[in-house]
Design a protein around this motif. Structure first.
Motif, PDB file in Angstrom:
ATOM      1  N   VAL A  11       0.843  -1.192   0.000  1.00  0.00           N
ATOM      2  CA  VAL A  11       0.000   0.000   0.000  1.00  0.00           C
ATOM      3  C   VAL A  11       0.876   1.239   0.000  1.00  0.00           C
ATOM      4  N   VAL A  24       6.002   8.211   3.615  1.00  0.00           N
ATOM      5  CA  VAL A  24       6.593   7.064   4.283  1.00  0.00           C
ATOM      6  C   VAL A  24       5.603   6.529   5.306  1.00  0.00           C
ATOM      7  N   ILE A  25       5.401   5.243   5.260  1.00  0.00           N
ATOM      8  CA  ILE A  25       4.525   4.593   6.226  1.00  0.00           C
ATOM      9  C   ILE A  25       5.387   3.955   7.299  1.00  0.00           C
ATOM     10  N   PRO A  27       7.173   1.654   9.713  1.00  0.00           N
ATOM     11  CA  PRO A  27       7.317   0.189   9.709  1.00  0.00           C
ATOM     12  C   PRO A  27       6.594  -0.472  10.870  1.00  0.00           C
ATOM     13  N   ARG A  28       6.153   0.325  11.807  1.00  0.00           N
ATOM     14  CA  ARG A  28       5.383  -0.254  12.916  1.00  0.00           C
ATOM     15  C   ARG A  28       3.944  -0.552  12.497  1.00  0.00           C
ATOM     16  N   LEU A  29       3.590  -0.112  11.314  1.00  0.00           N
ATOM     17  CA  LEU A  29       2.255  -0.394  10.806  1.00  0.00           C
ATOM     18  C   LEU A  29       2.339  -1.397   9.667  1.00  0.00           C
ATOM     19  N   GLN A  30       1.496  -2.372   9.714  1.00  0.00           N
ATOM     20  CA  GLN A  30       1.370  -3.301   8.612  1.00  0.00           C
ATOM     21  C   GLN A  30       0.023  -3.063   7.942  1.00  0.00           C
ATOM     22  N   ASP A  54       0.763  -1.580  16.993  1.00  0.00           N
ATOM     23  CA  ASP A  54       0.428  -1.326  18.385  1.00  0.00           C
ATOM     24  C   ASP A  54      -0.463  -0.102  18.461  1.00  0.00           C
ATOM     25  N   ASP A  56      -0.194   2.836  19.692  1.00  0.00           N
ATOM     26  CA  ASP A  56       0.356   4.145  19.336  1.00  0.00           C
ATOM     27  C   ASP A  56       0.425   4.316  17.826  1.00  0.00           C
TER      28      ASP A  56
ATOM     29  N   ARG B  96       4.927  -6.512  19.030  1.00  0.00           N
ATOM     30  CA  ARG B  96       3.712  -5.739  19.232  1.00  0.00           C
ATOM     31  C   ARG B  96       3.891  -4.289  18.863  1.00  0.00           C
ATOM     32  N   SER B  97       5.008  -3.714  19.289  1.00  0.00           N
ATOM     33  CA  SER B  97       5.115  -2.258  19.190  1.00  0.00           C
ATOM     34  C   SER B  97       6.356  -1.784  18.458  1.00  0.00           C
ATOM     35  N   ALA B 403       9.969  10.512  -0.515  1.00  0.00           N
ATOM     36  CA  ALA B 403       8.842  11.296  -0.044  1.00  0.00           C
ATOM     37  C   ALA B 403       9.140  12.780  -0.149  1.00  0.00           C
ATOM     38  N   ASN B 420      11.958  -5.251   7.565  1.00  0.00           N
ATOM     39  CA  ASN B 420      10.957  -4.267   7.168  1.00  0.00           C
ATOM     40  C   ASN B 420      11.471  -2.850   7.399  1.00  0.00           C
ATOM     41  N   PHE B 436      12.320   7.608   2.126  1.00  0.00           N
ATOM     42  CA  PHE B 436      11.939   6.790   0.979  1.00  0.00           C
ATOM     43  C   PHE B 436      10.801   5.840   1.347  1.00  0.00           C
ATOM     44  N   ASN B 437       9.863   5.773   0.430  1.00  0.00           N
ATOM     45  CA  ASN B 437       8.813   4.782   0.545  1.00  0.00           C
ATOM     46  C   ASN B 437       9.143   3.639  -0.403  1.00  0.00           C
TER      47      ASN B 437
END
Lengths: 665, 483
Positions: A11, A24-25, A27-30, A54, A56, B96-97, B403, B420, B436-437
């Motif tokens: 995405v 930039v997304i 990396p803590r978000l999938q 998580d 946040d 998790r975080s 970006a 990742n 960079f994306n």
């Protein structure tokens, strides 16, 4: 045959509001697309993207509303694009979400302006009220409310209160049965931004409505003396007996600054103070170039800027040229400023549309007419009782009369006249070409057959029509009874030619005027060949208007389809005929194959294609008495990322009777 | 040497041994690595035998080890128990975080002497259970068996990254200079390769490439978008047998025009009509393009000359494939040229668009042409200068898009898809940031197969000068399913 592997999708997010750069997304978000769909109307339809992270990191996505989204496969091909319309977060047992669905940062209210106690009134709208902070963040999202009870003040109060409550995305809360930590992006295609704006448009016209020095010369200069029962000049400048008699010439000077003008009295002597006896009529000036009007029922005023039609040998017919606009359009209606004189009992006014013939009217291609009944009165204003000098017309008595114009065809009788030239049901106007509006009368409303045509342009000194002109500029034409030469006359006949716009041109105009900056423009692959009125009151959203225009289809009887490209252009095209384009096939394994028997990657979610069913219908089935199930046209498709399945929804199967033409519903 | 089983952090520092290395460490009583289970995605039909497997995926592994704590004191035993539990809870927090760091189970079986002998697998979560009688009989003896159970990634990877000896002129050159020009430009090309079996990719399953893209030369405009395609599955096994380049001037129609800023010194001047029509076409080589295409997918990246012949939007371009020169067998979607960017993505083609027995080396193939159709959407014809088309292999494909600022001199992009992570770093080290994306897939390195990675890039200002250069470094961690 090796199967095609399911793709891993990623995405991309673009910034807001200008969508200029990819973001930039964290990396803590999938971000994992769950499903997405395409439609033949609008292209990318809806997408659902799961967000893992998580608490946040999940909080960050709440600010992604209206950000651009692209779903990209492993090979770098964008398979879906649109924007974030809603975000839902499951935070433990609580589902918290924000959505643009109900947001509105530009609001107005439509109401009926009527006196308290009255049951009728005039429809009004408040001005738009907006919020700069919201519109600069998300773009303009309009909402028009309708109130049956509000007046001007309360409508504005309603508008302001609504804006205050809806100007930012509306949060939603729900305590559910689940207990989870996750998020969901609900995305919609750019086509849906058509619901963000309302569309209003004036009629497309070619018009000349300047008044010039059209004016009334009332009793300030000349008046009717009710006591003496004659007309004199109010300045008493005339020598005794200071009245007009039959055959007198009235020299008018120094009033309209254009020289000397002459009117003469009526054929009957105004011996008695009766309206009939004191009626003055419309006459030309000595050069045949100007007309003055005198009100009946008493000498009340003089009026310049007029011309007679069908009164006498001069101006048996008059003609005004106009230039058709670009692009090509079709004729809707024509209005001229015209009225009757006295009360024609057996005449009507014709308005013909003619092509140009070396600077003069040529062949007739369309015609329309007004019967005398449509005027409702004799045309001149009644002078109220009392001092005529008090009479000042509230508005020009000349009114725009609209003619419904029809193309004429050989052998077709219209308005009691048989025409001998063929144009068709609609009247196309070639871009940039010169056309003529020709006004004439005929003698008898009941006349039919070729006699009706032959009596066009006949004159009657007592029952005729008057048209308004601006005699300060331009030239028009008159055709005297003696004809056949058209004579050039100084002035311009006031007119408005209302046009019907081609539906695809209207789509293009709407996109470029109301959808920017969400869409970059429109690409019309197929001009529809269908025309309609361009006027819009502004009560419907852009998407509704576009839906309506696309639904009209093409002159081939096919649907118009539209898709928003990745570059955010709206591409409009005609539904392909059966057999056009690649021959897609669907077997019982549910996989779509192209004409080379290659599996179409399901993540491409193809729509707008014809698909044949292969080995699906049992050979024993008798389908001779049911609608043909194959081929079918794919109207909508949804790709489920989790299952790798493509769900296809066809439009109704074509009937053998109408091929692939449009059908209701 | 006994089996080595231990818990380590991202820096490969051993946090807790699970076999007896020091006298304070536990004894490893039992451990067998578990293989991941398979999850196939299948199409099967009621009316047909068998079915088709669309994809087979492997799931993360839950496995256990039995260890015996033998310590001088109960406190020492409890220290080990708490250390193991603490590692698991920190591993869970990372998952998790993203806080903290990842933790790994490391394993080397007894007697294993191969290269990269230490393998690791990232821990997702875990727990520790005392044995059934541990509190009774053995507690006082301070000899307690415990069951340690964890869930880890489905694969093992080398604990140490392996730098690959890649080149584009000869092996053993790292980092490799690549130019933004598909032909030999002063000794360098726009690809890096690993052609020789002597330096092959290890492991049993594909591993993602850890890649660095370094900008050492001065910039007038920074590189902003990188397009990287991998050629791995050439039917001959040698990626160099495939020819990805179609020079503009080698097209069939148009006016070949000399240009010092174009690849090969020429571009092809063509006219784009108002109504869509063929602009020009290329004859595809039956061996180096059709056969070695192998029915695979290729992204067609086109470079236009925007100096001598300015690119005037808006144009619509479309690729078609024909048997011979005119029998169209495939038609691609129209791509809009809405900006004057020099490098443009014209979409994906399958070459050839058929399933043919490419693995039978004696087979010859039909003659195909790649046709470029176009139209001007502004109502008048337009001139277009085509420098080249690159048939970018898509065995893996990865795109970096800036970006904001692009890649400045003396900085590098570090692409670590295994973690990742994509970030920028000073070549000299430090000053990490990320602008960079990334999209597409990781660049997968396949054990035992040679590869070529093709690079093209645009600068922030939209140009793609053929003289621009970056340096590429590739390393990886070999992966296995079992040890």
């Amino acid at each position: 045959m090796p199967p095609i592997n399911l793709p891993a999708l990623s995405v991309k997010r673009y910034n807001r509001p200008d969508l200029a750069g990819v973001q930039v997304i964290s990396p803590r978000l999938q971000l994992r697309p769950d499903s997405y769909s395409w439609s033949v109307i609008g292209g990318p339809d809806r997408a659902t993207i799961a967000v893992l992270g998580d608490v946040d990191a999940l909080g960050e996505v709440l600010d992604w509303l209206r950000c651009g989204i692209e779903i990209v496969d492993e090979q770098g091909t964008a398979v879906w694009w649109g924007y974030v319309n809603a975000v839902r977060l499951q935070l433990g047992a609580v589902e918290f979400g924000v959505t643009l669905e109900n947001m509105a940062n530009t609001v107005r209210v439509a109401y009926t302006d009527r006196l308290v106690g009255s049951q009728t009134g005039e429809r009004q709208q408040t001005a738009w009220a907006d919020d700069d902070a919201s519109t600069s963040t998300y773009g303009i999202k309009e909402l028009q409310l309708t109130s049956d009870v509000a007046d001007a003040a309360s409508a504005e109060a309603l508008r302001d209160a609504t804006l205050a409550s809806l100007l930012y995305p509306v949060p939603t809360w729900r305590v559910g049965d689940t207990n989870d930590l996750s998020g969901t992006l609900e995305c919609v295609g750019w086509w849906m931004t058509g619901d963000w704006r309302y569309y209003a448009e004036s009629p497309v016209t070619v018009a000349y409505t300047a008044q010039g020095d059209h004016a009334y010369y009332s009793a300030q200069s000349i008046s009717y003396d009710g006591i003496q029962s004659y007309i004199n000049d109010s300045a008493s400048a005339m020598p005794a007996p200071a009245k007009f008699s039959e055959g007198d010439l009235l020299l008018v000077t120094g009033v309209d600054r254009r020289g000397a003008w002459v009117i003469q009295g009526p054929s009957s002597t105004p011996a008695a103070p009766t309206p009939a006896a004191n009626t003055f009529k419309i006459l030309e000036d000595v050069s045949g170039n100007q007309v003055f009007g005198l009100g009946e029922g008493g000498f009340s005023q003089l009026e310049n800027g007029l011309t007679t039609v069908g009164r006498n040998a001069y101006r048996a017919q008059i003609a005004q040229a106009f230039t058709a606009p670009t692009p090509a359009a079709k004729l809707g209606s024509i209005s001229v400023w015209v009225r009757t004189f006295e009360n024609p009992t057996s005449r009507r006014l014709f308005l013909d549309l003619r092509v140009d013939n070396s600077g003069n009217p040529g062949d007739t291609i369309a015609t329309g007419f007004n019967s005398r009944d449509e005027y409702g009165h004799s045309g001149s204003q009644e002078v109220p009782a009392g001092d005529p000098s008090d009479f000042v017309p509230a508005a020009p008595p000349m009114q725009a009369r609209t003619f419904r114009i029809r193309g004429v065809a050989s052998g077709v009788t219209y308005g009691g006249i048989v025409y001998d030239s063929y144009i068709g049901e609609e009247v196309p106007l070639a871009a940039g070409s010169t056309y003529w509006l020709v006004l004439s009368t005929n003698q008898d409303e009941t006349v039919s057959g070729t006699n009706g045509w032959s009596t066009r342009g006949t004159v009657d000194g007592s029952e005729f029509f008057v048209a308004q002109i601006d005699n300060t500029t331009g030239t028009y034409r008159r055709l005297d009874s003696g004809g056949p030469t058209w004579v050039s006359v100084t002035g311009t006949v006031l007119h408005t030619v209302a046009l019907k716009g081609q539906t695809t041109k209207q789509v293009s105009d709407i996109v470029e005027s109301d959808l920017l900056p969400f869409l970059a423009g429109a690409i019309i692959e197929t001009a529809s060949g269908v025309y309609s009125d361009t006027f819009r009151e502004g009560d419907q959203t852009v998407r509704t208007e576009l839906d309506d225009l696309l639904a009209m289809g093409t002159s081939n009887g096919k649907r118009l389809l539209a898709t928003v490209t990745r570059e955010r252009y709206l591409r409009v095209y005609e539904e392909p005929a059966i057999g056009a384009g690649p021959a897609y096939r669907l077997r019982t394994d549910g996989q779509l194959r192209d004409q080379l028997d290659q599996i179409v990657p399901p993540q491409f979610c193809p729509v707008g294609i014809w698909v044949r069913l292969i080995d699906v219908i049992p050979m024993t089935a008798d389908i001779s008495r049911i609608g043909s199930p194959s081929p079918f046209f794919v109207d909508w498709a949804e790709y489920s990322v989790q299952t790798g399945r493509l769900r296809i929804e066809p439009k109704a199967a074509p009937s053998p009777r109408d091929g692939d033409r449009i059908r209701p519903g | 040497m006994a089996h080595v089983l231990r818990l380590a952090n991202a820096g490969a520092t051993v946090v807790q041994n699970l076999n007896r290395v020091a006298s304070t460490d536990p004894h490893l009583m039992h451990y067998v690595p578990v293989s991941p289970t398979l999850t196939p995605t299948e199409y099967s039909e009621v009316l047909r035998n068998g079915g088709e497997t669309l994809a087979t995926t492997r799931r993360n592994v839950t496995e256990s080890a039995v260890i015996r704590l033998e310590s001088a004191s109960v406190t020492a035993m409890q220290t080990i128990v708490q250390a193991i539990e603490n590692i698991f809870i920190k591993a869970e927090e990372w998952q998790r975080s993203g806080r903290g760091e990842p933790y790994y189970i490391q394993f080397t079986p007894d007697g294993y002497t191969g290269a990269n002998e230490l393998w690791r697998s990232e821990i997702l979560n875990g727990r520790l259970e005392l044995g059934q009688e541990s509190i009774d009989l053995y507690w006082g003896q301070k000899k307690v068996e415990v069951l340690v159970t964890w869930t880890r990634r489905f694969f093992w990877e080398a604990a140490t990254a392996v730098a690959l000896s890649i080149s584009n002129t000869g092996d053993n050159v790292t980092p490799v200079v690549v130019t933004n020009n598909p032909i030999n430009a002063g000794g360098s090309y726009n690809y890096v390769k690993l052609d020789t079996p002597g330096s092959t990719v290890l492991g049993s399953i594909p591993a993602p490439a850890l890649m660095t893209i370094r900008k050492t030369t001065a910039v007038t405009s920074r590189p902003g978008s990188f397009y990287i395609g991998a050629n791995v599955w050439a039917p001959s096994g040698e990626p160099g047998d495939f020819t990805p380049l179609l020079q503009g001037e080698s097209a069939v129609t148009g006016v070949s025009t000399a240009s010092g800023t174009s690849s090969g010194g020429f571009y092809m001047a063509v006219t784009v009509p108002v109504d869509e029509a063929e602009i020009t076409r290329w004859a595809l080589d039956g061996t180096s393009q059709v056969k070695q295409g192998g029915g695979r997918f290729f992204r067609v990246l086109a470079r236009f000359s925007n100096t001598a012949v300015p690119i005037v939007p808006t144009l619509g371009l479309r690729l078609k494939l024909a048997l011979g020169t005119s029998d169209i067998v495939w038609t691609g979607p129209e791509v809009l040229i809405t900006t004057d960017r020099t490098l443009k993505d014209l979409g994906v083609i399958q070459l050839p668009p058929a399933n043919l027995p490419f693995y039978e080396s004696s087979t010859t193939y039909g003659t195909y042409s790649l046709l470029l159709f176009g139209r001007s959407l502004t109502g008048s014809t337009k001139s277009l200068g085509i420098d080249y088309l690159q048939l970018t292999p898509l065995d893996s494909y990865r795109v970096f898009e800036a970006a904001a600022f692009g890649l400045d001199q003396n900085r590098m992009i570090v692409d670590d898809p295994a973690r990742n992570m994509v970030y920028q770093e000073a070549i000299a080290g430090g000053s990490l940031s990320n602008v960079f994306n990334v999209s597409g897939s990781p660049i997968w390195l396949w054990p035992g197969r040679a590869f070529r990675l093709h690079f093209l890039w645009s600068l922030i200002d939209g140009t793609a000068p053929i003289t621009d250069a970056v340096e590429i470094g590739v390393s990886y961690r070999p992966r296995r399913l079992t040890i």
